[in-house]
Design a protein around this motif. Sequence first.
Motif, mmCIF file in Angstrom:
data_model
loop_
_atom_site.group_PDB
_atom_site.id
_atom_site.type_symbol
_atom_site.label_atom_id
_atom_site.label_comp_id
_atom_site.label_asym_id
_atom_site.label_seq_id
_atom_site.Cartn_x
_atom_site.Cartn_y
_atom_site.Cartn_z
ATOM 1 N N THR C 91 -13.100 -33.984 24.084
ATOM 2 C CA THR C 91 -14.362 -34.609 23.682
ATOM 3 C C THR C 91 -14.195 -35.358 22.367
ATOM 4 O O THR C 91 -14.686 -36.484 22.212
ATOM 5 N N HIS C 95 -14.871 -39.356 22.096
ATOM 6 C CA HIS C 95 -15.940 -39.933 21.279
ATOM 7 C C HIS C 95 -15.375 -40.907 20.255
ATOM 8 O O HIS C 95 -15.963 -41.960 19.990
ATOM 9 N N CYS C 127 -17.941 -33.579 31.739
ATOM 10 C CA CYS C 127 -18.995 -34.600 31.638
ATOM 11 C C CYS C 127 -20.120 -34.113 30.735
ATOM 12 O O CYS C 127 -20.710 -34.895 29.986
ATOM 13 N N GLY C 128 -20.397 -32.829 30.808
ATOM 14 C CA GLY C 128 -21.421 -32.275 29.926
ATOM 15 C C GLY C 128 -21.036 -32.413 28.458
ATOM 16 O O GLY C 128 -21.858 -32.781 27.611
ATOM 17 N N PHE C 129 -19.801 -32.129 28.134
ATOM 18 C CA PHE C 129 -19.329 -32.269 26.753
ATOM 19 C C PHE C 129 -19.370 -33.737 26.317
ATOM 20 O O PHE C 129 -19.721 -34.030 25.166
ATOM 21 N N LEU C 130 -18.978 -34.630 27.209
ATOM 22 C CA LEU C 130 -18.880 -36.041 26.826
ATOM 23 C C LEU C 130 -20.240 -36.696 26.638
ATOM 24 O O LEU C 130 -20.400 -37.580 25.791
ATOM 25 N N GLY C 131 -21.207 -36.258 27.424
ATOM 26 C CA GLY C 131 -22.484 -36.966 27.472
ATOM 27 C C GLY C 131 -22.431 -38.024 28.554
ATOM 28 O O GLY C 131 -21.366 -38.563 28.860
ATOM 29 N N THR C 132 -23.590 -38.336 29.096
ATOM 30 C CA THR C 132 -23.640 -39.182 30.290
ATOM 31 C C THR C 132 -23.309 -40.640 30.012
ATOM 32 O O THR C 132 -23.116 -41.415 30.942
ATOM 33 N N ASP C 133 -23.235 -41.028 28.739
ATOM 34 C CA ASP C 133 -22.985 -42.443 28.451
ATOM 35 C C ASP C 133 -21.497 -42.782 28.336
ATOM 36 O O ASP C 133 -21.156 -43.924 28.038
ATOM 37 N N VAL C 134 -20.628 -41.827 28.594
ATOM 38 C CA VAL C 134 -19.186 -42.115 28.559
ATOM 39 C C VAL C 134 -18.677 -42.275 29.994
ATOM 40 O O VAL C 134 -18.641 -41.309 30.752
ATOM 41 N N GLN C 163 -21.444 -40.486 36.114
ATOM 42 C CA GLN C 163 -20.637 -41.186 35.127
ATOM 43 C C GLN C 163 -19.184 -41.345 35.583
ATOM 44 O O GLN C 163 -18.430 -42.071 34.942
#
Lengths: 308, 308, 308, 308
Positions: C91, C95, C127-134, C163
């Motif tokens: 992550t 980011h 995907c949860g760690f990354l966030g939906t915008d990645v 995503q």
Amino acid sequence: MALLTDKARGVFVISVTPFKDDGSLDLDSLDRVTDFYLSAGADGLTVLGMMGEAPKLTGGESRQVIQRVIARAQGKPVVVGVSSPGLAALTEVSHEAMAQGAAGVMIAPPMNLRTDAQILNYYRQACGFLGTDVPVVLQDFPLATTVQISDELLGRLIDELPQIVMLKHEDWPGLSKISKLREAEKKGRRRISVLCGNGGVFLPEEVARGADGAMTGFGFPEMLVQVTDLASRGDIERAQDIFDAYLPLVRYEQQPGVGLAVRKYVLAKRGAIASAAQRQPGAQLDALAQAEVERLLRRQDKRLKELG
Amino acid sequence: MALLTDKARGVFVISVTPFKDDGSLDLDSLDRVTDFYLSAGADGLTVLGMMGEAPKLTGGESRQVIQRVIARAQGKPVVVGVSSPGLAALTEVSHEAMAQGAAGVMIAPPMNLRTDAQILNYYRQACGFLGTDVPVVLQDFPLATTVQISDELLGRLIDELPQIVMLKHEDWPGLSKISKLREAEKKGRRRISVLCGNGGVFLPEEVARGADGAMTGFGFPEMLVQVTDLASRGDIERAQDIFDAYLPLVRYEQQPGVGLAVRKYVLAKRGAIASAAQRQPGAQLDALAQAEVERLLRRQDKRLKELG
Amino acid sequence: MALLTDKARGVFVISVTPFKDDGSLDLDSLDRVTDFYLSAGADGLTVLGMMGEAPKLTGGESRQVIQRVIARAQGKPVVVGVSSPGLAALTEVSHEAMAQGAAGVMIAPPMNLRTDAQILNYYRQACGFLGTDVPVVLQDFPLATTVQISDELLGRLIDELPQIVMLKHEDWPGLSKISKLREAEKKGRRRISVLCGNGGVFLPEEVARGADGAMTGFGFPEMLVQVTDLASRGDIERAQDIFDAYLPLVRYEQQPGVGLAVRKYVLAKRGAIASAAQRQPGAQLDALAQAEVERLLRRQDKRLKELG
Amino acid sequence: MALLTDKARGVFVISVTPFKDDGSLDLDSLDRVTDFYLSAGADGLTVLGMMGEAPKLTGGESRQVIQRVIARAQGKPVVVGVSSPGLAALTEVSHEAMAQGAAGVMIAPPMNLRTDAQILNYYRQACGFLGTDVPVVLQDFPLATTVQISDELLGRLIDELPQIVMLKHEDWPGLSKISKLREAEKKGRRRISVLCGNGGVFLPEEVARGADGAMTGFGFPEMLVQVTDLASRGDIERAQDIFDAYLPLVRYEQQPGVGLAVRKYVLAKRGAIASAAQRQPGAQLDALAQAEVERLLRRQDKRLKELG
């Protein structure tokens, strides 16, 4: 802090890494559990091992854990797990750790190694990158790494790479490996320190066969200390009495995946850490399992009282 | 002989295959150990399992073992391990075994299976080859097979293949798998028999969570019988007392590779088989290990007397 | 820079990471090879992939590579390989990369995953760690990871995790996977981009079956561009003519371990990087192999001229 | 029939095992494909290899295949694949095959072997069971077996076990293994025959480096014969011309799982076997794949005509 040598003995506890319930690093609990391990009689500590959730930390967090534990360890040796897919990252973290006062680094072989030649070459390269002044603990844990190191290869590694000062022995089955190692040393090979892992599940036999102690974790590290001490002094029956009292829990904690959840549950219950939380992904101890652990704890307590 | 059903319970002992010191099959000892298991209270027997050295036998020898044990088993159900890389060979030996009176066959998934779809398809094909009248025991033992069966996939296998009447449960860790299976059954899935393996090392907890008993081996099968019986009747504390007395040896016998040498050593010592020999390739129990086992046996005997 | 979407097509070249002969990062060559890839017609670049020697870099070096390539890529999308044993590190680097202008991140499943449920859960957590915008590229490469993703599981991943905008397809064999994916999309599943790997060794067939292009490396990336372009426009015969001319070298470069040495040798020969050196541990191209490559290059040159 | 020796050279075709559409063994087609291989110039045949669907046969069927092919092989040497999880079964089938006139047996290492010591010990035991008069082909195919044999270990096996007369070489990448083997022989190690597998995908280079030919399968075995012959005589350019013409199909046939379906499709189309059917479990060549193969066959035909 003194460097790790082939004379190291006793119990080096594999430290858990405490997290808060929200998954953030809990440095206060890290202090507390460091104190807890030392007060249980630990001769040293090992941070960022497999059961220390090392791969879940960022680089910065790993550095924080190393600094914090070394600062708190009252001068006791701290070994740092640095296993990594790449040698540059392994070397970077190793040199940082040594600069901060670590006693040595622990390296498990990467999962893709198969042949004796590949394994030998890997440790040659790793030692070359580290430089000869960094003491290395060789972690031999095929159940986790899938890499198998034969007696013969172990001898070649010891012969060729003097900075390997310790074997973290958790081959399975591995009792004969200890005996063969000690025999070879009697015939002239340099002696290295052997501390055993696997949650201590064969500790009485291991010490009786010539291991110098344990490098592993358990909710009751004082058991590891007592058994190592008694067995080292030849009192194998008393060592085994103590061991047997804890064995039902040792066995329960040895379940892969669930084991760390059990260990953290016990440590939290004993006040050594604030929360049993693991950082994701991590197994949870559900209500049924908690009840099983509690039952084992009650029985263990009773049995220890019987033993006196 | 009656066919295996989803009502099966109790202890099915995984039988060793006795050999003479020269490596030839010892059919007299096979009779003797069959009697030994039954007199220890076994509800059934399983031959040609992993700990039965099945892959070391020729086709003709396998047939001899099957015939001999069924003839000697006093009408108790005999399950035959038929795991094989190929379905034609698996089917041939299964049909022969059933014709001779076997109660069912046990199938572990081949090592090359990975995805849920591959595993499901394999069991579909195997059941198709066997025909629906052959009861199947699904052996779920990822430590040995490297094949992992999730809770979800296990449910699909049970839903789709009614001839799977029993799970030989030795996933590790696997306590929650039993609980989830029993929960799903409460919600409507058909109930299957669950007998546990892994040398019985979690037997008290497994039975308490709803397992119907054990399908495994141990030098003292009477322990498996007593613990299953006590835990089934809800006397978990007494079950665990008995279990704990044997646990140091259970643990020692659970070492991969060495385990069978320990088991055969104990069985030979108890007179159940003439020789502890394994057919090559097989681990030997050296003098150090024998001494360790003897020490554990003395302690076990003493502890059992204390328990009364 | 624009984010990666499910509309992406063409050729994203997996960039090598250039090193100097002393093993240090060669950032000038990184600029040069970036220019080289773009002038060969690349629609995008992927850095820190498996063939980018990613695990051999320190965290700081990885950041340098990401920054440098994004700055040099003339606005073309840059995907960053972020596969890592732990989600926190994954992550963090993701980011950072996105903040610097990466178009998306590529994630291969960790080697220890087996069951459909484990794999699904891993991507959920990532995907949860990354966030939906990645935007995420799912790398499906079982030969390297040992993780197998069935058609069914792939569908579940696409359905559940919007995503995931691209599949880096290098299952082997995997032609039917592309066809099944495109069929499912015709029946209503959302369409994702499919770029193929494996050194392009099945590229004509893959594009003909509906792949959107390639995400892989080769000493002659212009071949990937031409074949993708021709096959996309339906000129499969001409595509295959070009492809066949390069195939002897593609085949030679596909040798595991040796492949990257071949690729870097060719790139150095063509002036795209200063040195063919790999950071240790890395295979060397010995004199015999160099002669074999040179012979293939001469033949390739001749054959291309024949084709016109 | 003459025994296999370390002088063996040329092409030993790995024979398919033909089945009828209903999955039963097709012995007439087995005769026909034997004739087909010999008329293509095969110097020998290998039955019951991995691509011979050996594990899908019953013991009785395996015997039928061995007998039938030896009887039909016009005195050419027939090697029998006898790899098996157990040494007793391996020995039984080997002795039966030799009694029927086989030239030797081929043994791949079991999947569970890891260390050099384990692999060495396995071949010691296997050779011990077989007796020194049974010539052994060592199959070195890590992609399929997961067992890796280093150059050093290969040397130890050759030094210690004289009945290993041939290496079936399909390590990947493995070109340097051939060169190192031949170098060691120049320095005094006994020379063994090296025939290469992997569908012949590196055959020109392999023969140029000192291999004695091929032991593998392909829909056009005449290519293996021509390339081996030309490359052996030093005409590497012409060898590679022929090879390159077939390479697109070689590549396509090399897909794991699908490969055998392609091979049988081509053999059936060429009239060498009646049906392309595989016994279950086996991959099917669907309509799309058939069209791809047909396209490759047309192009191959055209290219061969161009070459003259």
